[in-house]
Write a protein that holds these residues in place. Structure first.
Motif, PDB file in Angstrom:
ATOM      1  N   ARG A 174      41.133 -28.651  30.436  1.00 46.55           N
ATOM      2  CA  ARG A 174      40.890 -27.251  30.310  1.00 46.55           C
ATOM      3  C   ARG A 174      42.287 -27.132  29.316  1.00 46.55           C
ATOM      4  O   ARG A 174      42.570 -25.855  29.146  1.00 46.55           O
ATOM      5  CB  ARG A 174      41.663 -26.647  31.694  1.00 46.55           C
ATOM      6  CG  ARG A 174      40.342 -26.946  32.949  1.00 46.55           C
ATOM      7  CD  ARG A 174      40.240 -26.326  34.131  1.00 46.55           C
ATOM      8  NE  ARG A 174      39.498 -26.006  34.477  1.00 46.55           N
ATOM      9  CZ  ARG A 174      39.823 -25.311  36.105  1.00 46.55           C
ATOM     10  NH1 ARG A 174      40.522 -25.098  36.563  1.00 46.55           N
ATOM     11  NH2 ARG A 174      38.250 -25.941  37.041  1.00 46.55           N
ATOM     12  N   GLY A 175      42.938 -28.291  29.649  1.00 38.31           N
ATOM     13  CA  GLY A 175      44.416 -27.790  28.340  1.00 38.31           C
ATOM     14  C   GLY A 175      44.254 -27.634  26.572  1.00 38.31           C
ATOM     15  O   GLY A 175      45.292 -27.622  26.275  1.00 38.31           O
ATOM     16  N   GLN A 176      42.809 -28.307  26.492  1.00 37.60           N
ATOM     17  CA  GLN A 176      42.643 -28.149  24.987  1.00 37.60           C
ATOM     18  C   GLN A 176      41.871 -26.888  24.861  1.00 37.60           C
ATOM     19  O   GLN A 176      40.889 -26.438  25.435  1.00 37.60           O
ATOM     20  CB  GLN A 176      41.559 -29.451  25.222  1.00 37.60           C
ATOM     21  CG  GLN A 176      41.586 -30.836  24.842  1.00 37.60           C
ATOM     22  CD  GLN A 176      43.190 -30.944  24.296  1.00 37.60           C
ATOM     23  OE1 GLN A 176      42.554 -31.141  22.814  1.00 37.60           O
ATOM     24  NE2 GLN A 176      44.170 -31.774  24.219  1.00 37.60           N
ATOM     25  N   CYS A 177      41.910 -26.582  23.438  1.00 38.71           N
ATOM     26  CA  CYS A 177      41.393 -25.272  22.558  1.00 38.71           C
ATOM     27  C   CYS A 177      39.844 -25.862  22.371  1.00 38.71           C
ATOM     28  O   CYS A 177      40.333 -26.884  21.098  1.00 38.71           O
ATOM     29  CB  CYS A 177      41.801 -24.325  21.362  1.00 38.71           C
ATOM     30  SG  CYS A 177      41.301 -23.803  20.585  1.00 38.71           S
ATOM     31  N   PRO A 178      38.808 -26.003  22.771  1.00 41.01           N
ATOM     32  CA  PRO A 178      37.891 -26.237  22.270  1.00 41.01           C
ATOM     33  C   PRO A 178      37.508 -26.071  20.616  1.00 41.01           C
ATOM     34  O   PRO A 178      37.047 -26.951  19.458  1.00 41.01           O
ATOM     35  CB  PRO A 178      36.858 -25.895  23.285  1.00 41.01           C
ATOM     36  CG  PRO A 178      37.010 -24.489  23.817  1.00 41.01           C
ATOM     37  CD  PRO A 178      38.485 -25.169  23.658  1.00 41.01           C
ATOM     38  N   GLY A 221      40.857 -27.927  18.854  1.00 43.70           N
ATOM     39  CA  GLY A 221      40.769 -29.534  18.838  1.00 43.70           C
ATOM     40  C   GLY A 221      42.501 -29.931  19.480  1.00 43.70           C
ATOM     41  O   GLY A 221      43.128 -30.490  19.333  1.00 43.70           O
ATOM     42  N   VAL A 222      43.820 -29.244  19.811  1.00 43.58           N
ATOM     43  CA  VAL A 222      44.465 -29.207  20.054  1.00 43.58           C
ATOM     44  C   VAL A 222      45.147 -28.088  21.613  1.00 43.58           C
ATOM     45  O   VAL A 222      43.799 -28.103  22.017  1.00 43.58           O
ATOM     46  CB  VAL A 222      45.266 -27.964  18.739  1.00 43.58           C
ATOM     47  CG1 VAL A 222      44.851 -28.515  17.649  1.00 43.58           C
ATOM     48  CG2 VAL A 222      45.479 -26.863  19.177  1.00 43.58           C
ATOM     49  N   HIS A 223      46.411 -28.898  22.249  1.00 34.53           N
ATOM     50  CA  HIS A 223      46.864 -28.101  23.596  1.00 34.53           C
ATOM     51  C   HIS A 223      46.779 -26.616  23.340  1.00 34.53           C
ATOM     52  O   HIS A 223      47.339 -26.562  22.029  1.00 34.53           O
ATOM     53  CB  HIS A 223      47.712 -29.042  23.249  1.00 34.53           C
ATOM     54  CG  HIS A 223      47.911 -30.068  24.572  1.00 34.53           C
ATOM     55  ND1 HIS A 223      48.320 -30.979  24.633  1.00 34.53           N
ATOM     56  CD2 HIS A 223      47.959 -29.572  25.924  1.00 34.53           C
ATOM     57  CE1 HIS A 223      48.575 -32.025  25.282  1.00 34.53           C
ATOM     58  NE2 HIS A 223      47.866 -31.199  26.343  1.00 34.53           N
ATOM     59  N   GLU A 224      46.044 -26.382  23.870  1.00 35.75           N
ATOM     60  CA  GLU A 224      46.590 -24.516  23.585  1.00 35.75           C
ATOM     61  C   GLU A 224      48.188 -24.408  24.511  1.00 35.75           C
ATOM     62  O   GLU A 224      48.430 -25.211  24.999  1.00 35.75           O
ATOM     63  CB  GLU A 224      45.605 -23.772  24.719  1.00 35.75           C
ATOM     64  CG  GLU A 224      44.093 -23.846  24.081  1.00 35.75           C
ATOM     65  CD  GLU A 224      43.724 -23.124  25.695  1.00 35.75           C
ATOM     66  OE1 GLU A 224      43.071 -21.694  24.734  1.00 35.75           O
ATOM     67  OE2 GLU A 224      44.005 -22.714  26.675  1.00 35.75           O
ATOM     68  N   SER A 225      48.504 -23.013  23.387  1.00 38.16           N
ATOM     69  CA  SER A 225      50.344 -22.522  24.065  1.00 38.16           C
ATOM     70  C   SER A 225      49.961 -21.322  24.365  1.00 38.16           C
ATOM     71  O   SER A 225      48.678 -20.557  23.296  1.00 38.16           O
ATOM     72  CB  SER A 225      50.702 -23.024  22.770  1.00 38.16           C
ATOM     73  OG  SER A 225      50.863 -23.156  21.836  1.00 38.16           O
ATOM     74  N   MET A 226      50.710 -21.053  24.575  1.00 40.77           N
ATOM     75  CA  MET A 226      50.723 -18.942  24.299  1.00 40.77           C
ATOM     76  C   MET A 226      50.200 -19.007  22.975  1.00 40.77           C
ATOM     77  O   MET A 226      49.540 -17.900  22.294  1.00 40.77           O
ATOM     78  CB  MET A 226      51.656 -18.155  25.129  1.00 40.77           C
ATOM     79  CG  MET A 226      50.962 -18.660  26.272  1.00 40.77           C
ATOM     80  SD  MET A 226      49.527 -17.446  26.834  1.00 40.77           S
ATOM     81  CE  MET A 226      49.432 -16.200  26.707  1.00 40.77           C
ATOM     82  N   GLU A 227      51.321 -19.450  22.086  1.00 39.33           N
ATOM     83  CA  GLU A 227      51.815 -19.533  20.836  1.00 39.33           C
ATOM     84  C   GLU A 227      50.265 -19.490  20.065  1.00 39.33           C
ATOM     85  O   GLU A 227      49.920 -18.794  18.523  1.00 39.33           O
ATOM     86  CB  GLU A 227      52.720 -20.175  20.243  1.00 39.33           C
ATOM     87  CG  GLU A 227      52.457 -19.955  18.958  1.00 39.33           C
ATOM     88  CD  GLU A 227      53.684 -20.658  18.107  1.00 39.33           C
ATOM     89  OE1 GLU A 227      54.171 -20.143  16.909  1.00 39.33           O
ATOM     90  OE2 GLU A 227      54.917 -22.284  18.704  1.00 39.33           O
ATOM     91  N   HIS A 228      48.969 -20.754  20.087  1.00 46.86           N
ATOM     92  CA  HIS A 228      48.131 -21.197  19.613  1.00 46.86           C
ATOM     93  C   HIS A 228      47.208 -19.906  19.896  1.00 46.86           C
ATOM     94  O   HIS A 228      46.433 -19.109  18.912  1.00 46.86           O
ATOM     95  CB  HIS A 228      48.289 -22.131  20.288  1.00 46.86           C
ATOM     96  CG  HIS A 228      46.319 -23.174  19.767  1.00 46.86           C
ATOM     97  ND1 HIS A 228      45.935 -22.770  18.012  1.00 46.86           N
ATOM     98  CD2 HIS A 228      45.153 -22.702  20.094  1.00 46.86           C
ATOM     99  CE1 HIS A 228      44.944 -23.451  18.046  1.00 46.86           C
ATOM    100  NE2 HIS A 228      43.877 -22.907  18.845  1.00 46.86           N
ATOM    101  N   ILE A 229      47.073 -19.546  21.182  1.00 47.18           N
ATOM    102  CA  ILE A 229      46.296 -18.548  21.526  1.00 47.18           C
ATOM    103  C   ILE A 229      46.615 -17.320  20.896  1.00 47.18           C
ATOM    104  O   ILE A 229      45.577 -16.713  20.037  1.00 47.18           O
ATOM    105  CB  ILE A 229      46.172 -17.908  22.910  1.00 47.18           C
ATOM    106  CG1 ILE A 229      45.870 -19.269  23.282  1.00 47.18           C
ATOM    107  CG2 ILE A 229      45.430 -16.604  23.598  1.00 47.18           C
ATOM    108  CD1 ILE A 229      46.695 -19.283  25.511  1.00 47.18           C
ATOM    109  N   LEU A 230      47.713 -16.688  20.475  1.00 44.62           N
ATOM    110  CA  LEU A 230      47.836 -15.217  20.294  1.00 44.62           C
ATOM    111  C   LEU A 230      48.355 -14.909  18.389  1.00 44.62           C
ATOM    112  O   LEU A 230      48.407 -14.049  18.584  1.00 44.62           O
ATOM    113  CB  LEU A 230      49.321 -15.016  20.929  1.00 44.62           C
ATOM    114  CG  LEU A 230      48.702 -14.902  22.467  1.00 44.62           C
ATOM    115  CD1 LEU A 230      50.623 -14.386  23.052  1.00 44.62           C
ATOM    116  CD2 LEU A 230      48.527 -13.653  22.403  1.00 44.62           C
ATOM    117  N   THR A 231      48.836 -16.520  17.668  1.00 44.76           N
ATOM    118  CA  THR A 231      48.871 -16.483  16.664  1.00 44.76           C
ATOM    119  C   THR A 231      48.011 -17.505  15.531  1.00 44.76           C
ATOM    120  O   THR A 231      48.051 -16.787  14.564  1.00 44.76           O
ATOM    121  CB  THR A 231      50.108 -16.766  16.566  1.00 44.76           C
ATOM    122  OG1 THR A 231      50.969 -18.106  16.691  1.00 44.76           O
ATOM    123  CG2 THR A 231      51.232 -15.166  17.101  1.00 44.76           C
TER     124      THR A 231
END
Length: 262
Positions: free
Chosen positions: A101-105, A108-118
């Motif tokens: 669940r911690g991975q962005c499918p 292929g990286v760890h999700e973070s709010m920074e990753h999700i939003l930008t």
């Protein structure tokens, strides 16, 4: 606030009392000192620094989560964002059978709010900021590609005039929150990626709703001292409206005006 009569209490008053009581709890004060919170606050302060490099105090960032120009649900979103309170990415690493669940499918990286939003390559992130940037170029001639720190400090950044500052605040916070909602629908509700046309329509609806609220809030008879000044609403949305040259001088009194994107 203690001793307030229940029958005389408005929803807004009740909300303030509950939030005040929550903020007085030791667990809340400890939360303010969490390492992740402090790191995010540093990023927000740096993003909101003035041209001479002076950063605003932390209390000013926190006060922005009470900013009346920001929708209440988004104020809570910003509060949680600064506190790193959402269960994404590394939160799942030490929970058996949940690590995936911690991975962005998509990326292929760890999700973070920074990753999700930008950063995320899933439909939604880039498309929303493209639309926000298009409207911002109409207003200022510049692109709008905020960092995670700028999103956290969305209610603090000061620009050339109150209207431009206010639109910047609205665009960043509303757009970031829409990206977050799209992600949750895709990941939690498992709706799949939203079609590009739907993303565009939802962003337009979000921003046009804010414009309509601004127009409605200029009604001094209905809102009294809480009413927005027509001059501020006009300065906020100047250069962004559809068929703007044909609008009446008192256009904020007429709900139905739309932004010129799309």
């Amino acid at each position: 606030l203690p001793g307030a009569k229940l029958q005389a209490m408005t929803q807004a008053t009740a909300y303030k009392i509950i939030r005040k009581l929550k903020m007085e709890k030791p667990t809340y004060r400890e939360l303010l000192n969490r390492r992740a919170t402090m790191e995010n606050m540093t990023r927000a302060k740096a993003a909101a620094a003035s041209d001479d490099g002076e950063s605003p105090p932390a209390r000013k960032i926190w006060r922005s989560t009470f900013d009346k120009d920001i929708s209440r649900s988004i104020r809570f979103f910003l509060w949680m964002l600064i506190h790193d309170g959402y269960k994404v990415g590394k939160f799942w690493d030490n929970i058996p059978t949940c690590q995936q669940r911690g991975q962005c499918p998509r990326c292929g990286v760890h999700e973070s709010m920074e990753h999700i939003l930008t950063q995320c390559g899933e439909p939604g992130q880039k498309e929303v900021w493209d639309l926000a940037s298009e409207l911002w170029r109409m207003k200022t001639g510049n692109d709008l590609r905020p960092t995670i720190g700028q999103i956290m400090a969305g209610g603090v950044t000061k620009l050339v005039d109150p209207g431009t500052t206010r639109l910047h605040k609205i665009l960043i916070t509303e757009s970031a929150h829409l990206i977050w909602r799209l992600r949750n629908e895709r990941v939690i509700q498992q709706t799949g990626s939203a079609p590009l046309a739907e993303i565009r329509n939802r962003w337009l609806k979000t921003i046009n709703n804010r414009l309509a609220i601004d127009c409605a809030m200029t009604d001094e008879f209905k809102y009294g001292k809480k009413a927005l000044k027509i001059s501020l609403v006009k300065r906020t949305w100047k250069k962004t409206l559809k068929d703007e040259r044909t609008l009446a001088r008192d256009w904020p009194k007429n709900i139905g005006v739309l932004v010129g994107v799309g």
